[in-house]
Design a protein around this motif. Structure first.
Motif, PDB file in Angstrom:
ATOM      1  N   ASN A 138      35.217   9.859  -1.348  1.00 49.44           N
ATOM      2  CA  ASN A 138      35.309  10.075  -2.786  1.00 49.44           C
ATOM      3  C   ASN A 138      34.563   8.995  -3.557  1.00 49.44           C
ATOM      4  O   ASN A 138      33.848   9.288  -4.527  1.00 49.44           O
ATOM      5  N   GLN A 139      34.700   7.745  -3.149  1.00 47.59           N
ATOM      6  CA  GLN A 139      34.019   6.658  -3.849  1.00 47.59           C
ATOM      7  C   GLN A 139      32.499   6.810  -3.761  1.00 47.59           C
ATOM      8  O   GLN A 139      31.800   6.578  -4.756  1.00 47.59           O
ATOM      9  N   ARG A 140      31.974   7.197  -2.598  1.00 49.02           N
ATOM     10  CA  ARG A 140      30.533   7.431  -2.471  1.00 49.02           C
ATOM     11  C   ARG A 140      30.093   8.582  -3.379  1.00 49.02           C
ATOM     12  O   ARG A 140      29.029   8.521  -4.010  1.00 49.02           O
ATOM     13  N   ALA A 141      30.908   9.614  -3.485  1.00 51.14           N
ATOM     14  CA  ALA A 141      30.568  10.741  -4.365  1.00 51.14           C
ATOM     15  C   ALA A 141      30.561  10.310  -5.832  1.00 51.14           C
ATOM     16  O   ALA A 141      29.669  10.692  -6.587  1.00 51.14           O
ATOM     17  N   LEU A 142      31.549   9.511  -6.218  1.00 52.75           N
ATOM     18  CA  LEU A 142      31.598   9.038  -7.609  1.00 52.75           C
ATOM     19  C   LEU A 142      30.401   8.159  -7.925  1.00 52.75           C
ATOM     20  O   LEU A 142      29.812   8.268  -9.009  1.00 52.75           O
ATOM     21  N   THR A 143      30.021   7.293  -7.001  1.00 51.08           N
ATOM     22  CA  THR A 143      28.846   6.428  -7.184  1.00 51.08           C
ATOM     23  C   THR A 143      27.590   7.275  -7.293  1.00 51.08           C
ATOM     24  O   THR A 143      26.743   7.031  -8.153  1.00 51.08           O
ATOM     25  N   ARG A 144      27.488   8.279  -6.441  1.00 47.99           N
ATOM     26  CA  ARG A 144      26.315   9.159  -6.467  1.00 47.99           C
ATOM     27  C   ARG A 144      26.242   9.914  -7.805  1.00 47.99           C
ATOM     28  O   ARG A 144      25.170  10.050  -8.377  1.00 47.99           O
ATOM     29  N   ASN A 145      27.376  10.407  -8.277  1.00 49.19           N
ATOM     30  CA  ASN A 145      27.398  11.165  -9.532  1.00 49.19           C
ATOM     31  C   ASN A 145      27.085  10.288 -10.743  1.00 49.19           C
ATOM     32  O   ASN A 145      26.561  10.766 -11.736  1.00 49.19           O
ATOM     33  N   ALA A 146      27.431   9.008 -10.665  1.00 50.95           N
ATOM     34  CA  ALA A 146      27.187   8.093 -11.783  1.00 50.95           C
ATOM     35  C   ALA A 146      25.718   7.691 -11.872  1.00 50.95           C
ATOM     36  O   ALA A 146      25.266   7.250 -12.937  1.00 50.95           O
TER      37      ALA A 146
END
Length: 113
Positions: free
Chosen positions: A104-112
């Protein structure tokens, strides 16, 4: 069946799942095995899905397979290709596993970005 008893009697703690369909038989087998305490490896290139269209929407076979594979890798199984799995067997290396939080953290970083 008595498969669980046989696996435990033979000191098998990890199963590899292949076959058809990723989002049905494979998914239910993997989740059930994890809840019974087994480690699971899912060979993503030795499985597949079919497309669906219904009142909830449409999803291609490729999308279903990809999304289920991502979800499995985030918690339930080490997802890898057959050649990678064979290499792990030969070398004794453990396949990469992930966590819900890290995924989830990697996805949030990618989306940001």
């Amino acid at each position: 069946t008595d498969l669980e008893n046989w696996l435990r009697a033979n000191h098998i703690d990890t199963i590899a799942v292949v076959g058809y369909m990723t989002h049905n038989c494979d998914l239910s087998t993997i989740i059930h095995a994890v809840h019974m305490g087994f480690s699971v490896e899912f060979l993503s290139d030795a499985s597949g899905s079919v497309p669906y269209a219904n009142s909830a929407g449409y999803a291609s076979a490729e999308d279903i397979h990809r999304v289920v594979s991502v979800v499995l890798q985030s918690r339930f199984a080490a997802v890898l290709k057959t050649a990678e799995w064979i290499d792990c067997l030969k070398t004794g290396a453990l396949p990469e596993r992930d966590t819900i939080y890290a995924s989830n953290q990697r996805a949030l970083t990618r989306n940001a970005a």
